[in-house]
Design an enzyme around this catalytic site. Structure first.
Site, PDB file in Angstrom:
ATOM      1  N   CYS A 220       0.822  -1.218   0.000  1.00  0.00           N
ATOM      2  CA  CYS A 220       0.000   0.000   0.000  1.00  0.00           C
ATOM      3  C   CYS A 220       0.849   1.259   0.000  1.00  0.00           C
ATOM      4  CB  CYS A 220      -0.923  -0.026   1.205  1.00  0.00           C
ATOM      5  SG  CYS A 220      -1.761  -1.612   1.385  1.00  0.00           S
TER       6      CYS A 220
ATOM      7  N   HIS B  97      -3.018   6.502   3.785  1.00  0.00           N
ATOM      8  CA  HIS B  97      -3.450   5.229   3.204  1.00  0.00           C
ATOM      9  C   HIS B  97      -4.677   4.752   3.984  1.00  0.00           C
ATOM     10  CE1 HIS B  97      -3.832   1.163   2.048  1.00  0.00           C
ATOM     11  NE2 HIS B  97      -3.359   0.679   3.183  1.00  0.00           N
TER      12      HIS B  97
ATOM     13  N   ASN C  50     -10.010  -1.096   1.805  1.00  0.00           N
ATOM     14  CA  ASN C  50      -8.583  -0.902   1.566  1.00  0.00           C
ATOM     15  C   ASN C  50      -8.277  -1.279   0.111  1.00  0.00           C
ATOM     16  OD1 ASN C  50      -5.807  -1.111   1.419  1.00  0.00           O
ATOM     17  ND2 ASN C  50      -5.596  -2.126   3.409  1.00  0.00           N
TER      18      ASN C  50
HETATM   19  N1  ACO Z   1     -16.027 -11.263  11.118  1.00  0.00           N
HETATM   20  C1  ACO Z   1     -16.236 -11.719  12.350  1.00  0.00           C
HETATM   21  N2  ACO Z   1     -15.245 -12.134  13.166  1.00  0.00           N
HETATM   22  C2  ACO Z   1     -13.990 -12.051  12.698  1.00  0.00           C
HETATM   23  C3  ACO Z   1     -13.693 -11.570  11.411  1.00  0.00           C
HETATM   24  C4  ACO Z   1     -14.781 -11.175  10.605  1.00  0.00           C
HETATM   25  N3  ACO Z   1     -14.636 -10.696   9.357  1.00  0.00           N
HETATM   26  N4  ACO Z   1     -12.377 -11.616  11.239  1.00  0.00           N
HETATM   27  C5  ACO Z   1     -11.829 -12.079  12.364  1.00  0.00           C
HETATM   28  N5  ACO Z   1     -12.807 -12.347  13.249  1.00  0.00           N
HETATM   29  C6  ACO Z   1     -12.682 -12.879  14.596  1.00  0.00           C
HETATM   30  C7  ACO Z   1     -11.374 -13.604  14.805  1.00  0.00           C
HETATM   31  O1  ACO Z   1     -11.472 -14.918  14.313  1.00  0.00           O
HETATM   32  C8  ACO Z   1     -11.223 -13.539  16.303  1.00  0.00           C
HETATM   33  O2  ACO Z   1     -12.040 -14.537  16.874  1.00  0.00           O
HETATM   34  P1  ACO Z   1     -11.498 -15.402  18.109  1.00  0.00           P
HETATM   35  O3  ACO Z   1     -11.246 -14.379  19.189  1.00  0.00           O
HETATM   36  O4  ACO Z   1     -12.622 -16.309  18.365  1.00  0.00           O
HETATM   37  O5  ACO Z   1     -10.249 -16.048  17.619  1.00  0.00           O
HETATM   38  C9  ACO Z   1     -11.833 -12.194  16.664  1.00  0.00           C
HETATM   39  O6  ACO Z   1     -12.631 -11.808  15.526  1.00  0.00           O
HETATM   40  C10 ACO Z   1     -10.794 -11.120  16.931  1.00  0.00           C
HETATM   41  O7  ACO Z   1      -9.834 -11.173  15.899  1.00  0.00           O
HETATM   42  P2  ACO Z   1      -8.618 -10.215  15.882  1.00  0.00           P
HETATM   43  O8  ACO Z   1      -7.782 -10.505  14.665  1.00  0.00           O
HETATM   44  O9  ACO Z   1      -7.963 -10.207  17.207  1.00  0.00           O
HETATM   45  O10 ACO Z   1      -9.371  -8.804  15.689  1.00  0.00           O
HETATM   46  P3  ACO Z   1      -8.790  -7.377  15.783  1.00  0.00           P
HETATM   47  O11 ACO Z   1      -9.574  -6.615  16.755  1.00  0.00           O
HETATM   48  O12 ACO Z   1      -7.297  -7.364  15.867  1.00  0.00           O
HETATM   49  O13 ACO Z   1      -9.169  -6.810  14.334  1.00  0.00           O
HETATM   50  C11 ACO Z   1      -8.226  -6.350  12.195  1.00  0.00           C
HETATM   51  C12 ACO Z   1      -8.666  -7.427  13.158  1.00  0.00           C
HETATM   52  C13 ACO Z   1      -9.420  -5.538  11.746  1.00  0.00           C
HETATM   53  C14 ACO Z   1      -7.624  -7.048  10.961  1.00  0.00           C
HETATM   54  C15 ACO Z   1      -7.189  -5.462  12.892  1.00  0.00           C
HETATM   55  O14 ACO Z   1      -6.170  -6.214  13.459  1.00  0.00           O
HETATM   56  C16 ACO Z   1      -6.598  -4.450  11.967  1.00  0.00           C
HETATM   57  O15 ACO Z   1      -7.263  -3.523  11.580  1.00  0.00           O
HETATM   58  N6  ACO Z   1      -5.306  -4.605  11.618  1.00  0.00           N
HETATM   59  C17 ACO Z   1      -4.692  -3.813  10.632  1.00  0.00           C
HETATM   60  C18 ACO Z   1      -4.542  -4.674   9.434  1.00  0.00           C
HETATM   61  C19 ACO Z   1      -4.967  -4.039   8.154  1.00  0.00           C
HETATM   62  O16 ACO Z   1      -5.582  -2.988   8.087  1.00  0.00           O
HETATM   63  N7  ACO Z   1      -4.614  -4.726   7.104  1.00  0.00           N
HETATM   64  C20 ACO Z   1      -4.915  -4.276   5.804  1.00  0.00           C
HETATM   65  C21 ACO Z   1      -3.827  -4.592   4.876  1.00  0.00           C
HETATM   66  S1  ACO Z   1      -2.337  -3.927   5.380  1.00  0.00           S
HETATM   67  C22 ACO Z   1      -2.353  -2.315   5.145  1.00  0.00           C
HETATM   68  O17 ACO Z   1      -3.122  -1.794   4.418  1.00  0.00           O
HETATM   69  C23 ACO Z   1      -1.406  -1.515   5.866  1.00  0.00           C
END
Ligand code: ACO
Length: 329
Positions: free
Chosen positions: A115, A256, A286
């Site tokens: 990105c 971004h 994204n």
């Molecule tokens: N729907 C429902 N539940 C979900 C989903 C979904 N789509 N995805 C994951 N879960 C569940 C997981 O399985 C987990 O369940 P568990 O506790 O039973 O294992 C629970 O939700 C929590 O998961 P986490 O991964 O801990 O959730 P978190 O609060 O960290 O949020 C997220 C995840 C949104 C990906 C966050 O970490 C984030 O925003 N990270 C940044 C990553 C990003 O933006 N990446 C994009 C590409 S990289 C870039 O652009 C820079």
């Protein structure tokens, strides 16, 4: 007199098909509340089956060239930032040069910078204009929906498809001068956010293709979150320092668009008001290297940027790579 190098025209393209959070909840175990509260995303656009990366890129490129009051024949160089290229080789830029009818000019991709690719390409374009007095077309494009795993709820709901483009040149026609730019890389984080399939470590074999042709984006979401916040705010501060400007001078930051929580934390770290940070992740998700040029083109169209405004672009992606630029409109 110092040369004024910067952006001559802006363009973007978003495919028509809208995929809402409710649509995703019919395909994987998720719901609108989870996606919205974790990411701020309400919907994203996906390319039609007969659209490719090249189609998205060509629409955005043609719009940016027209917005600059130019024709494809006026373009001297093309850089395409993309991690979802038209074909494995040759690069999307070669296809784009032919598609838009730009003549036999230098054309190359910046692939694998995730990105952060577009803002890095913008910095390269600035240098090329400085060295060779050219007009450089810079495109950020992703068609992520075709490469991601549609059954993996932890990644599929985050992404969308789009393209954005600018033409970089110099002189009177410059609408946004690039005052400064900066980029960096932390290769020790290469495995935290990666798409291995297709490389020599994990070749994309016929057997794998027959399984359905899906790739896996591997991501440690929390680590990405932590580093994205830190690197995007530091990169923004760095380009302000290089430009000799203060945070108080900033009219708008275009970060971004990974997710809303990252954007809000970056805003807090930079001590900015909500209206000083451009957000459209709710409508597009994204879109990788396309988020910044798409948001930039949209902010211009919406009248969010006025003559005299100082605008900071800041991006972060796989690598980890980060990149930022300060623009004087
Ligand atoms: N729907 C429902 N539940 C979900 C989903 C979904 N789509 N995805 C994951 N879960 C569940 C997981 O399985 C987990 O369940 P568990 O506790 O039973 O294992 C629970 O939700 C929590 O998961 P986490 O991964 O801990 O959730 P978190 O609060 O960290 O949020 C997220 C995840 C949104 C990906 C966050 O970490 C984030 O925003 N990270 C940044 C990553 C990003 O933006 N990446 C994009 C590409 S990289 C870039 O652009 C820079």
């Amino acid at each position: 007199m110092a040369r004024r190098i910067g952006i001559l025209g802006f363009g973007s393209y978003v495919p028509k098909r809208v995929m809402t959070n409710a649509d995703w909840s019919e395909l994987v175990d998720t719901d609108d509340e989870w996606i919205l509260s974790r990411t701020g995303i309400r919907e994203r656009h996906f390319a039609a089956d007969d659209e490719s990366t090249l189609d998205l890129a060509a629409h955005a490129a043609n719009r940016a060239i027209a917005d600059a009051g130019l024709t494809p024949a006026d373009i001297d160089e093309i850089i395409v930032a993309s991690d979802t290229p038209e074909v494995y080789t040759p690069d999307t830029a070669a296809h784009l040069q032919h598609r838009i009818g730009a003549g036999e000019v230098t054309a190359y991709d910046l692939g694998g910078s995730g990105c952060a690719g577009f803002v890095l390409a913008l910095d390269i374009a600035r240098t090329r204009v400085h060295m060779a007095s050219k007009r450089v077309l810079v495109v950020g494009v992703e068609l992520i929906s075709r490469l991601m795993d549609w059954t993996d709820r932890t990644t599929c709901v985050l992404f969308g498809d789009a393209a954005g483009a600018v033409v970089v040149g110099e002189g009177e026609a410059v609408r946004a001068e690039i005052l400064s730019a900066s980029a960096g890389t932390d290769g020790s984080a290469a495995d935290i956010l990666t798409l291995e399939t297709g490389g020599t470590r994990r070749p994309f074999t016929l057997a794998e293709a027959r399984k359905g042709g899906q790739h896996d984006i591997v991501m440690n979401g929390r680590e990405v979150y932590r580093h994205a916040v830190r690197r995007m705010s530091e990169a923004a501060e760095k380009v302000l320092e290089l430009a000799g400007r203060l945070k108080a001078d900033v009219s708008l930051v275009i970060p971004h668009q990974a997710n809303l929580r990252i954007l809000e934390t970056v805003r807090e770290k930079l001590g900015l008001r909500p209206e000083q940070v451009y957000v459209n992740v709710d409508r597009y998700g994204n879109t990788g290297s396309a988020t910044v040029p798409l948001a930039l083109a949209e902010a211009c169209e919406e009248g969010r940027i006025a003559q005299g405004d100082l605008v900071v672009l800041t991006a972060f992606g796989a690598g980890f790579h980060w990149s930022a630029a300060a623009l004087q409109f």
